[in-house]
Design a protein around this motif. Structure first.
Motif, PDB file in Angstrom:
ATOM      1  N   ALA A 143       0.758  -1.206   0.082  1.00 38.76           N
ATOM      2  CA  ALA A 143      -0.150  -0.196  -0.078  1.00 38.76           C
ATOM      3  C   ALA A 143       0.753   1.049  -0.107  1.00 38.76           C
ATOM      4  O   ALA A 143       1.893   1.190   0.109  1.00 38.76           O
ATOM      5  CB  ALA A 143      -1.068  -0.075   1.381  1.00 38.76           C
ATOM      6  N   TYR A 144       0.311   2.547  -0.232  1.00 40.85           N
ATOM      7  CA  TYR A 144       0.817   3.685   0.080  1.00 40.85           C
ATOM      8  C   TYR A 144      -0.008   4.166   1.090  1.00 40.85           C
ATOM      9  O   TYR A 144      -1.193   4.162   1.374  1.00 40.85           O
ATOM     10  CB  TYR A 144       0.559   4.634  -1.040  1.00 40.85           C
ATOM     11  CG  TYR A 144       0.885   6.163  -0.838  1.00 40.85           C
ATOM     12  CD1 TYR A 144       2.397   6.345  -0.999  1.00 40.85           C
ATOM     13  CD2 TYR A 144      -0.202   6.931  -0.497  1.00 40.85           C
ATOM     14  CE1 TYR A 144       2.329   7.850  -0.501  1.00 40.85           C
ATOM     15  CE2 TYR A 144       0.111   8.472  -0.354  1.00 40.85           C
ATOM     16  CZ  TYR A 144       1.464   8.691  -0.158  1.00 40.85           C
ATOM     17  OH  TYR A 144       1.747  10.119   0.145  1.00 40.85           O
ATOM     18  N   TYR A 201      -4.449   0.306  -1.929  1.00 46.16           N
ATOM     19  CA  TYR A 201      -4.019  -1.371  -1.811  1.00 46.16           C
ATOM     20  C   TYR A 201      -3.868  -1.922  -3.189  1.00 46.16           C
ATOM     21  O   TYR A 201      -4.236  -1.445  -4.142  1.00 46.16           O
ATOM     22  CB  TYR A 201      -5.104  -2.043  -1.429  1.00 46.16           C
ATOM     23  CG  TYR A 201      -6.535  -2.193  -2.070  1.00 46.16           C
ATOM     24  CD1 TYR A 201      -6.760  -3.523  -2.516  1.00 46.16           C
ATOM     25  CD2 TYR A 201      -7.260  -1.318  -2.395  1.00 46.16           C
ATOM     26  CE1 TYR A 201      -7.900  -3.904  -3.396  1.00 46.16           C
ATOM     27  CE2 TYR A 201      -8.386  -1.536  -3.202  1.00 46.16           C
ATOM     28  CZ  TYR A 201      -8.880  -2.765  -3.715  1.00 46.16           C
ATOM     29  OH  TYR A 201      -9.712  -3.093  -4.614  1.00 46.16           O
ATOM     30  N   MET A 202      -2.978  -2.865  -3.304  1.00 41.36           N
ATOM     31  CA  MET A 202      -2.964  -3.605  -4.642  1.00 41.36           C
ATOM     32  C   MET A 202      -3.872  -4.693  -4.728  1.00 41.36           C
ATOM     33  O   MET A 202      -3.798  -5.699  -4.149  1.00 41.36           O
ATOM     34  CB  MET A 202      -1.306  -3.972  -4.703  1.00 41.36           C
ATOM     35  CG  MET A 202      -1.010  -4.659  -6.205  1.00 41.36           C
ATOM     36  SD  MET A 202      -0.935  -3.261  -7.367  1.00 41.36           S
ATOM     37  CE  MET A 202       0.423  -2.425  -6.781  1.00 41.36           C
ATOM     38  N   ILE A 228      -2.519  -6.670 -10.549  1.00 42.81           N
ATOM     39  CA  ILE A 228      -1.156  -6.229 -10.183  1.00 42.81           C
ATOM     40  C   ILE A 228      -0.592  -5.319 -11.175  1.00 42.81           C
ATOM     41  O   ILE A 228      -0.292  -5.773 -12.273  1.00 42.81           O
ATOM     42  CB  ILE A 228      -0.194  -7.225  -9.476  1.00 42.81           C
ATOM     43  CG1 ILE A 228      -0.619  -7.880  -8.288  1.00 42.81           C
ATOM     44  CG2 ILE A 228       1.158  -6.665  -9.222  1.00 42.81           C
ATOM     45  CD1 ILE A 228       0.015  -9.138  -8.058  1.00 42.81           C
ATOM     46  N   LYS A 229      -0.031  -4.203 -10.730  1.00 38.30           N
ATOM     47  CA  LYS A 229       0.713  -3.297 -11.657  1.00 38.30           C
ATOM     48  C   LYS A 229       1.937  -3.038 -11.093  1.00 38.30           C
ATOM     49  O   LYS A 229       1.965  -2.296 -10.043  1.00 38.30           O
ATOM     50  CB  LYS A 229      -0.045  -2.012 -11.847  1.00 38.30           C
ATOM     51  CG  LYS A 229      -0.872  -1.920 -13.203  1.00 38.30           C
ATOM     52  CD  LYS A 229      -1.350  -0.586 -13.733  1.00 38.30           C
ATOM     53  CE  LYS A 229      -2.082  -0.518 -14.843  1.00 38.30           C
ATOM     54  NZ  LYS A 229      -2.422   0.721 -15.455  1.00 38.30           N
ATOM     55  N   TRP A 230       3.013  -3.583 -11.581  1.00 35.50           N
ATOM     56  CA  TRP A 230       4.367  -3.495 -10.830  1.00 35.50           C
ATOM     57  C   TRP A 230       4.868  -1.956 -10.951  1.00 35.50           C
ATOM     58  O   TRP A 230       4.527  -1.162 -12.102  1.00 35.50           O
ATOM     59  CB  TRP A 230       5.378  -4.392 -11.580  1.00 35.50           C
ATOM     60  CG  TRP A 230       5.037  -5.887 -11.390  1.00 35.50           C
ATOM     61  CD1 TRP A 230       4.419  -6.768 -12.101  1.00 35.50           C
ATOM     62  CD2 TRP A 230       5.127  -6.467  -9.965  1.00 35.50           C
ATOM     63  NE1 TRP A 230       4.251  -7.837 -11.528  1.00 35.50           N
ATOM     64  CE2 TRP A 230       4.696  -7.883 -10.267  1.00 35.50           C
ATOM     65  CE3 TRP A 230       5.534  -6.138  -8.796  1.00 35.50           C
ATOM     66  CZ2 TRP A 230       4.589  -8.933  -9.077  1.00 35.50           C
ATOM     67  CZ3 TRP A 230       5.560  -7.011  -7.684  1.00 35.50           C
ATOM     68  CH2 TRP A 230       4.860  -8.595  -7.871  1.00 35.50           C
ATOM     69  N   GLY A 231       5.680  -1.529 -10.037  1.00 32.29           N
ATOM     70  CA  GLY A 231       6.235  -0.237 -10.010  1.00 32.29           C
ATOM     71  C   GLY A 231       5.085   0.910  -9.597  1.00 32.29           C
ATOM     72  O   GLY A 231       5.645   2.049  -9.390  1.00 32.29           O
ATOM     73  N   THR A 232       4.117   0.460  -9.132  1.00 29.28           N
ATOM     74  CA  THR A 232       2.912   1.232  -8.625  1.00 29.28           C
ATOM     75  C   THR A 232       2.493   0.759  -7.223  1.00 29.28           C
ATOM     76  O   THR A 232       2.871  -0.460  -6.744  1.00 29.28           O
ATOM     77  CB  THR A 232       1.648   1.389  -9.531  1.00 29.28           C
ATOM     78  OG1 THR A 232       0.865   0.075  -9.173  1.00 29.28           O
ATOM     79  CG2 THR A 232       1.709   1.259 -10.806  1.00 29.28           C
ATOM     80  N   LEU A 278      -1.809   4.491  -8.413  1.00 32.22           N
ATOM     81  CA  LEU A 278      -0.874   5.546  -7.926  1.00 32.22           C
ATOM     82  C   LEU A 278       0.704   5.063  -8.053  1.00 32.22           C
ATOM     83  O   LEU A 278       1.041   3.944  -7.481  1.00 32.22           O
ATOM     84  CB  LEU A 278      -1.288   5.818  -6.406  1.00 32.22           C
ATOM     85  CG  LEU A 278      -0.032   6.910  -5.751  1.00 32.22           C
ATOM     86  CD1 LEU A 278      -0.329   8.495  -6.102  1.00 32.22           C
ATOM     87  CD2 LEU A 278      -0.546   6.900  -4.469  1.00 32.22           C
ATOM     88  N   THR A 279       1.510   5.844  -8.454  1.00 31.67           N
ATOM     89  CA  THR A 279       2.837   5.558  -8.434  1.00 31.67           C
ATOM     90  C   THR A 279       3.543   6.564  -7.622  1.00 31.67           C
ATOM     91  O   THR A 279       3.293   7.818  -7.642  1.00 31.67           O
ATOM     92  CB  THR A 279       3.446   5.697 -10.031  1.00 31.67           C
ATOM     93  OG1 THR A 279       3.042   4.772 -10.722  1.00 31.67           O
ATOM     94  CG2 THR A 279       4.993   5.379  -9.877  1.00 31.67           C
TER      95      THR A 279
END
Length: 559
Positions: free
Chosen positions: A357-358, A369-370, A375-379, A449-450
């Motif tokens: 999470a961020y 939450y992912m 899944i998006k890697w890098g985010t 979100l990144t």
């Protein structure tokens, strides 16, 4: 629809249409604990190296300790410091303090005297609850502090005679002398069942402050973020739902409970859902491996360095980890990449690992939450339930469109009530219900979100904005690099240039890497203004107790 076939739109629908969000009603977490104690008193609440405690016993100890605090004169709104490593006593104290309307303030057990003195004095703490091993640090600051009482516990008091899995040596040591302090369990034993029965505990409101979490202090002295019972309830319920935690799960808790994410994932979520938590004093690869195998843990919140350390220390297949279905992870120190995730899945014979999470202390963490099925890697994932995230222009404050970089601002029922005794900082950070995070990021067309980096840590190299996390993520692709931290240092021609602090992998081949190798590789793989002009090799990087790289210490050392 099968879960494996779900996509991002299905995840959003699940979050927005959840029929029974507060499954136990809108009440503080300590009241949910009491509810479990009434309905399922014999169900195991926690396991500490083989010492099991059921919900009935846990609630009983919380009530007794709460009465003892009242007997010491603790009143609603008083601040109580917890200066402890992970242990059952931490959980007992946390909920007991909140049960009487007082405010818990966690202090990192890695603190030295000056750090502890600052937080104790700033919050005007009435009592500190600590361990016999940390007691000397408390006595060093006591004379010039507001402390009226010191309550001390021994970590070994709740250890079984024969621990079920690898136990740190410091837990097995004999109790140290702690004169002029109250003993934790002696205090509890002095309280009778009759006293508990006839005690009328204060009636707390969800909007009351129950938690004072001090920020890391990356921009000035640490500030106490005031969080309410309602903030904790909302974020616990939302995170439990997003991560699909159920009452039959068995959660392994390794992250420090004094850290807001460790508190959420390792304490309030297990108590809220009524599942079992397997609590470890600290991270140890063997203890984690044994705990997952022996207790059949289903859920673990880790950091990327933990996963890497386990793969390096323990041969694949030595332990049966077939029970572990969920491993959310944070990229502290080492970036969690798809490559690491694939290695972990192969190592564990199928367990997925993905970004957790961020979040930040001011929002009781976990603002995103992912989605495990998208899944998006890098985010850092998508906004959690009832949470709005915007990206705004640094100068104008206007909303920015997708894929443009700006400051991350957050609004949700988890947003804090302000900073303790710091009106100016509160006005700067909290505006019309929105938290201006000081973090730079972007949102893509799917709403992911990144995180790019901290505004204060952003470098200006020849007029270009350079963010440490971005350069670090790129450098982590170098085959010889195990860890890296990046800072900016002054330069007459370019304003600033990049300096990288590198920890190499342990193989003999990697030990031959020199500064020019890293720089030449960087020139081939990133824009020229991002390329480190200097590389310093280190055996380790400065880390906080929660595993965050302390760039400010590298900056101070470079100045």
């Amino acid at each position: 629809m099968a879960k494996g076939d779900m996509g991002i739109d299905d995840e959003r629908s699940l979050m927005s249409e959840y029929p029974d969000f507060y499954s136990h009603g809108k009440k503080p977490i300590h009241e949910v604990l009491s509810q479990h104690a009434l309905t399922t008193p014999q169900k195991v609440a926690l396991n500490f190296y083989g010492r099991e405690m059921n919900y009935g016993e846990l609630d009983h100890l919380v009530n007794r300790f709460a009465v003892y605090l009242l007997q010491l004169g603790v009143k609603e709104g008083d601040r109580i410091a917890l200066f402890l490593h992970n242990c059952p006593q931490y959980m007992i104290a946390h909920f007991a303090v909140q049960k009487i309307g007082a405010i818990v303030s966690p202090c990192s057990p890695s603190f030295k005297a000056m750090e502890l003195s600052y937080q104790i004095s700033d919050m005007v703490a009435k009592i500190v609850i600590t361990s016999d091993t940390l007691y000397p640090i408390v006595t060093d600051i006591q004379e010039d502090s507001p402390l009226q009482h010191i309550i001390v516990t021994h970590y070994g008091d709740l250890l079984p005679g024969d621990p079920s899995f690898h136990c740190p040596d410091e837990l097995l040591q004999e109790r140290r002398a702690t004169p002029f302090a109250h003993d934790f369990f002696t205090a509890i034993e002095q309280v009778t069942d009759e006293q508990v029965e006839y005690t009328v505990f204060p009636s707390v409101a969800l909007e009351d402050v129950s938690l004072l979490v001090y920020t890391s202090g990356s921009t000035g002295r640490p500030k106490g973020a005031m969080l309410s019972y309602g903030n904790a309830l909302f974020k616990t319920a939302a995170s439990a739902m997003a991560n699909e935690v159920l009452d039959g799960d068995r959660i392994l808790a390794v992250m420090p409970l004094c850290h807001i994410a460790g508190m959420l994932m390792g304490m309030t979520i297990p108590i809220y859902t009524g599942c079992k938590v397997v609590l470890l004093y600290r991270f140890d690869p063997v203890a984690v491996a044994e705990a997952i195998a022996e207790e059949k843990c289903t859920w673990w919140y880790s950091t990327a360095p933990m996963n890497v350390a386990i793969m390096q220390a323990i041969p694949s297949g030595r332990y049966n980890w077939s029970s572990l279905t969920t491993n959310v992870c944070t990229s502290f120190g080492i970036q969690l990449t798809e490559d690491i995730a694939n290695r972990w899945r192969a190592y564990t014979s199928g367990t997925p690992v993905y970004e957790a999470a961020y979040g930040l202390s001011e929002t009781h963490t976990a603002d995103t939450y992912m989605p495990r099925h998208a899944i998006k890697w890098g985010t850092q994932g998508i906004p959690i339930y009832e949470t709005e995230i915007r990206i705004v222009d640094l100068q104008t404050g206007e909303n920015l469109p997708v894929l443009q970089d700006g400051e991350i601002v957050v609004r949700s029922p988890g947003v804090f009530k302000g900073y303790w005794r710091n009106i100016d900082a509160t006005k700067k950070t909290l505006r019309d219900g929105w938290v201006y995070t000081g973090d730079l990021g972007r949102i893509d067309s799917d709403g992911y979100l990144t995180l790019i980096g901290r505004i204060k840590e952003m470098m200006k190299v020849s007029g270009f904005s350079v963010f440490p996390e971005e350069v670090e993520a790129l450098l982590m692709h170098h085959p010889a690099i195990a860890q890296v931290a990046v800072i900016g240092i002054p330069d007459e021609k370019r304003g600033e240039v990049v300096k990288a602090f590198v920890v190499c992998k342990s193989s003999k081949e990697d030990q031959k890497v020199v500064e020019s190798d890293i720089i030449e590789w960087a020139k081939e793989n990133m824009a020229s203004y991002k390329v480190p002009r200097y590389v310093e090799f280190r055996e380790q990087l400065p880390m906080s107790s929660a595993g965050k790289i302390l760039r400010r210490l590298l900056i101070d050392g470079a100045s």
